[in-house]
Design a protein around this motif. Structure first.
Motif, short mmCIF file in Angstrom:
data_model
loop_
_atom_site.label_atom_id
_atom_site.label_comp_id
_atom_site.label_asym_id
_atom_site.label_seq_id
_atom_site.Cartn_x
_atom_site.Cartn_y
_atom_site.Cartn_z
N UNK A 171 -46.02 36.87 -47.69
CA UNK A 171 -44.58 36.82 -47.94
C UNK A 171 -44.24 35.77 -48.98
N UNK A 172 -45.08 34.75 -49.13
CA UNK A 172 -44.77 33.68 -50.08
C UNK A 172 -45.29 34.00 -51.48
N UNK A 173 -46.13 35.03 -51.61
CA UNK A 173 -46.72 35.38 -52.91
C UNK A 173 -45.81 36.38 -53.64
N UNK A 188 -48.64 34.09 -45.82
CA UNK A 188 -49.21 34.02 -47.16
C UNK A 188 -48.65 35.13 -48.05
N UNK A 232 -35.52 39.22 -47.76
CA UNK A 232 -35.92 37.98 -48.41
C UNK A 232 -35.75 36.86 -47.40
N UNK A 233 -36.53 36.90 -46.36
CA UNK A 233 -36.46 35.83 -45.38
C UNK A 233 -37.20 34.62 -45.92
N UNK A 234 -36.83 33.47 -45.40
CA UNK A 234 -37.45 32.23 -45.87
C UNK A 234 -38.83 32.07 -45.28
N UNK A 235 -39.82 31.75 -46.08
CA UNK A 235 -41.12 31.46 -45.49
C UNK A 235 -41.07 30.11 -44.78
N UNK A 236 -41.93 29.94 -43.84
CA UNK A 236 -41.97 28.66 -43.12
C UNK A 236 -40.89 28.60 -42.07
N UNK A 237 -40.69 27.40 -41.54
CA UNK A 237 -39.71 27.23 -40.49
C UNK A 237 -38.33 27.43 -41.05
N UNK A 260 -34.23 29.55 -40.09
CA UNK A 260 -33.39 30.07 -39.03
C UNK A 260 -34.03 31.30 -38.38
N UNK A 277 -40.20 33.94 -57.02
CA UNK A 277 -41.28 34.92 -57.00
C UNK A 277 -41.06 35.98 -58.07
N UNK A 310 -34.82 23.47 -46.18
CA UNK A 310 -34.92 23.05 -44.78
C UNK A 310 -34.29 21.69 -44.59
N UNK A 339 -47.43 29.08 -54.46
CA UNK A 339 -47.16 28.53 -53.13
C UNK A 339 -46.46 27.19 -53.25
N UNK A 359 -42.75 27.94 -54.16
CA UNK A 359 -41.93 28.52 -53.09
C UNK A 359 -41.81 27.58 -51.90
N UNK A 366 -35.85 31.56 -53.31
CA UNK A 366 -37.30 31.74 -53.21
C UNK A 366 -37.68 33.09 -53.82
N UNK A 406 -33.37 31.58 -49.16
CA UNK A 406 -34.33 32.69 -49.29
C UNK A 406 -34.09 33.48 -50.57
#
Lengths: 288, 214
Positions: free
Chosen positions: A112-114, A110, A279-284, A286, B154, B204, B193, B196, B150, B147
Motif C-alpha cells: 500500500x505504501x509503494x 508494504x 487512499x487510506x493512510x499507511x501505518x497507524x 484513524x 506515490x 499522525x 517508503x 510516504x 500520500x 492520505x
C-alpha cells in the motif's frame, strides 16, 4: 440551497438578490474562460478537417477499439485477481495465528505504501515479463492489498453482538466467518469495493508507460501521425470522454449500490461506508 | 549495497525531485482544493456547478491521461514550460479534486447549530467562518488530507516516466551503467517508503496535536 450548512442562514430576499448578482457575474467569468479556450482551439487550428479525417477510417477506428478492448481485458484480469488476493490477505490479517497475521500485515502495508508504477516497472524491467502480465501483476498487488484492508475493516465493523451470538450458538470460527460475518460485511463494503475497482480501471492506463497496447497507446500512435497533421488535441478529445465516461459509470454504480444498501435490512448490523477512493493512510491512523 | 553507495548523488537527486514534486504539488492541490471546496459550498449556483464538474471530471480521469494531455497537449497552444512545472500542474489539479471533497466533507461535519450560535452572538460571516467553522472542520480533515497527499507522493512516480527527474527515473541510468536492476529497485522502493512514511508521520503528529478527541 436545499441542504443547510453551518456557513450561513437561509438567505432572505436581499441576500437572494445579491446571490443572483454574484451568480450572473460568475457565469460570465466561466463563460469567458470557456470562450477563451475555444478561441485557442480554433486559433491553433484544432478543428481543421485534416486533423479529424483519420477518425473516419475504419482501420483507425478498429485500432482504437482494439486498444479499448485491451484496456478492458487488463482491467478484468486485475479486478478478478486483486479481489482474490484481497480475500487471501484479509484472511491472513484476520487469522488467529500470529506469524500469519504478521506476514499478511507486512505484505499489505508494504504494497500500500509503494507507488503502483514502481511495482509495474519492477516486474516489467527487472523480471523481464511481457507488458500485460506486468501491468496486471502491479495492479493486483496494489489493489489486492487495499482491498484486503477494506475486507478486514468490513468484517471488524460488523456489530459485536453478531459474532457473540454466533459463537454462543456453538459455531466454530470458520462458520462464524462464512455464515455470519463475511456475508454482512461484503454487502456493506460493496460500494467501497466497487470504487476501488474504479481506481484499478484508471490505473490500467499506466500500461501506456510500459508499451502495453491499450487505449492511450492507440491514441498516441494516431497523434504522432504526420499524414494527419499531428492530430493530438482531437485524439485527447476523443479518448478522454471514453475514459471518464467508463469511470463515471462505475463510480455512479458504486453510489447507487451505497444508497440501496443504506436502506437495506440486510446490512443493519454494519455501518455502510460511503464509497471513497482507496487512499487510506499507511501505518497507524484513524483506520487501524 | 554498492548500488546505493556508488550512486548516492544520483539517488539523492532523484529523491529531491520526488520531494519537490510532492511539496509543490501538495501546495497547488491544497490551494486549488480550497478554492474548489469554497465554490462547492457557495450559495451561488453557477460556482457550485463549476466546482462539481471540476471534481467529477478530475476524479474520474486516469492520471496518466492527464499527464499525457498536459505534457504533450499544452505545448500545442504555444505554452512551453519546463517539464517539472507541467508535472506539478497535472499532479496538483488531479489531487485538488480529492482535497476539495475532503474539505467539503469536513465542513459538512460541523453541526449547523455552531454556525447559528455564532451568528446569534452577532459574529460576521468572516468571523463565523474563521473562528468557528473552519477550526472545527480542520480537525476532522487531517486524516483524509494526509492520505490524499500520500497518494500524491506515490502518483509523482508517473512524472518520472514522462522524463522529469525523480526517484523512479533513476533506474534507467543505473540500468545503462550495468548495475543490478533488482537492487536499484530495492533502493528506489526504500526512497518512496521514506517519503510516504514521513508524510504519514507528519500527519499522525498533526492528528495527535489537533485531532478531534473521540
Amino acid at each position: 440551497m436545499t441542504t443547510s450548512t453551518a456557513l450561513y442562514d437561509i438567505p432572505g430576499p436581499l441576500a437572494r438578490r445579491r446571490h443572483r448578482l454574484y451568480g450572473v457575474l460568475a457565469t460570465i467569468v466561466i463563460l469567458a474562460v470557456v470562450a477563451w479556450v475555444l478561441y485557442l482551439l480554433f486559433d491553433t487550428g484544432q478543428f481543421t478537417a485534416a486533423k479529424w479525417t483519420p477518425f473516419a477510417y475504419e482501420g483507425i477506428q478498429e485500432m482504437l477499439l482494439r486498444g479499448l478492448g485491451n484496456t478492458l481485458k487488463a482491467f478484468a484480469y486485475a479486478a478478478v485477481l486483486s479481489l482474490a488476493l484481497g480475500g487471501v490477505l484479509a484472511c491472513g490479517r484476520l487469522s488467529v495465528h500470529r506469524p500469519l497475521r504478521w506476514a499478511a500485515t507486512i505484505v499489505v502495508e508494504f504494497f500500500r505504501a509503494m507507488p503502483v508504477l514502481v511495482m509495474i516497472f519492477f516486474v516489467f524491467v527487472a523480471l523481464k515479463v511481457q507488458p500485460l502480465p506486468a501491468l496486471v501483476t502491479g495492479l493486483t498487488l496494489y489493489n489486492g492489498s487495499v482491498l484486503a484492508e477494506v475486507f478486514r475493516t468490513g468484517v471488524n465493523s460488523v456489530e459485536r453482538g453478531q459474532r457473540e451470538a454466533a459463537y454462543s450458538l456453538g459455531m466454530h470460527k470458520t462458520q462464524v466467518m462464512t455464515y455470519v460475518l463475511v456475508p454482512q460485511a461484503l454487502r456493506a463494503m460493496l460500494p467501497t469495493i466497487i470504487s476501488q475497482l474504479v481506481v484499478a480501471l484508471k490505473d490500467t492506463s499506466l500500461g501506456f508507460l510500459i508499451t502495453y497496447e491499450e487505449f492511450l497507446h492507440a491514441g498516441k500512435l494516431i497523434a504522432g501521425n504526420l499524414d494527419y497533421d499531428l492530430p493530438f488535441i482531437p485524439v485527447v478529445m476523443i479518448i478522454s470522454p471514453v475514459y471518464i465516461g467508463m469511470c463515471m459509470l462505475l463510480s455512479w454504480f458504486a453510489n447507487w449500490v451505497a444508497k440501496r444498501q443504506r436502506h437495506s435490512p440486510k446490512t443493519e448490523a454494519v455501518e455502510v461506508a460511503p464509497p471513497e477512493p482507496g487512499t487510506l493512510m499507511p501505518g497507524a491512523g484513524p483506520h487501524p | 549495497m554498492n548500488v546505493l553507495i556508488d550512486n548516492l548523488a544520483l539517488y539523492g537527486e532523484g529523491l529531491l525531485g520526488t520531494v519537490e514534486l510532492t511539496v509543490y504539488g501538495s501546495l497547488l492541490a491544497l490551494a486549488l482544493g480550497f478554492v474548489m471546496a469554497s465554490f462547492r459550498v457557495a450559495p451561488v449556483g453557477s460556482l457550485r456547478a463549476f466546482g462539481t464538474v471540476w471534481v467529477t471530471v478530475l476524479r474520474n480521469t486516469p492520471l496518466t491521461l492527464l499527464f499525457f494531455a498536459v505534457m504533450l497537449g499544452l505545448p500545442r497552444f504555444g505554452i512551453v514550460l519546463p517539464f517539472q512545472l507541467f508535472a506539478i500542474l497535472a499532479l496538483g489539479c488531479y489531487t485538488s479534486a480529492f482535497i476539495c471533497e475532503a474539505l467539503r466533507a469536513g465542513i459538512n461535519t460541523v453541526p449547523t447549530g455552531q454556525g447559528e450560535a455564532a451568528r446569534s452572538l452577532g459574529m460576521t460571516f468572516v468571523q463565523t467562518l474563521g473562528d468557528v467553522v473552519l477550526p472545527q472542520a480542520f480537525r476532522s480533515v487531517i486524516p483524509p488530507i494526509g492520505s490524499t497527499l500520500i497518494a500524491l507522493a506515490k502518483n509523482s512516480a508517473i512524472a518520472g516516466a514522462f522524463s522529469v527527474t525523480e526517484l523512479l527515473g533513476t533506474y534507467k541510468t543505473l540500468n545503462e551503467l550495468g548495475y543490478s536492476i533488482i537492487w536499484s529497485f530495492i533502493w528506489i522502493a526504500v526512497g518512496y517508503l521514506i517519503v510516504t512514511l514521513s508524510i504519514s508521520a507528519i500527519f499522525n503528529l498533526l492528528e495527535k496535536r489537533y485531532g478531534v478527541a473521540r
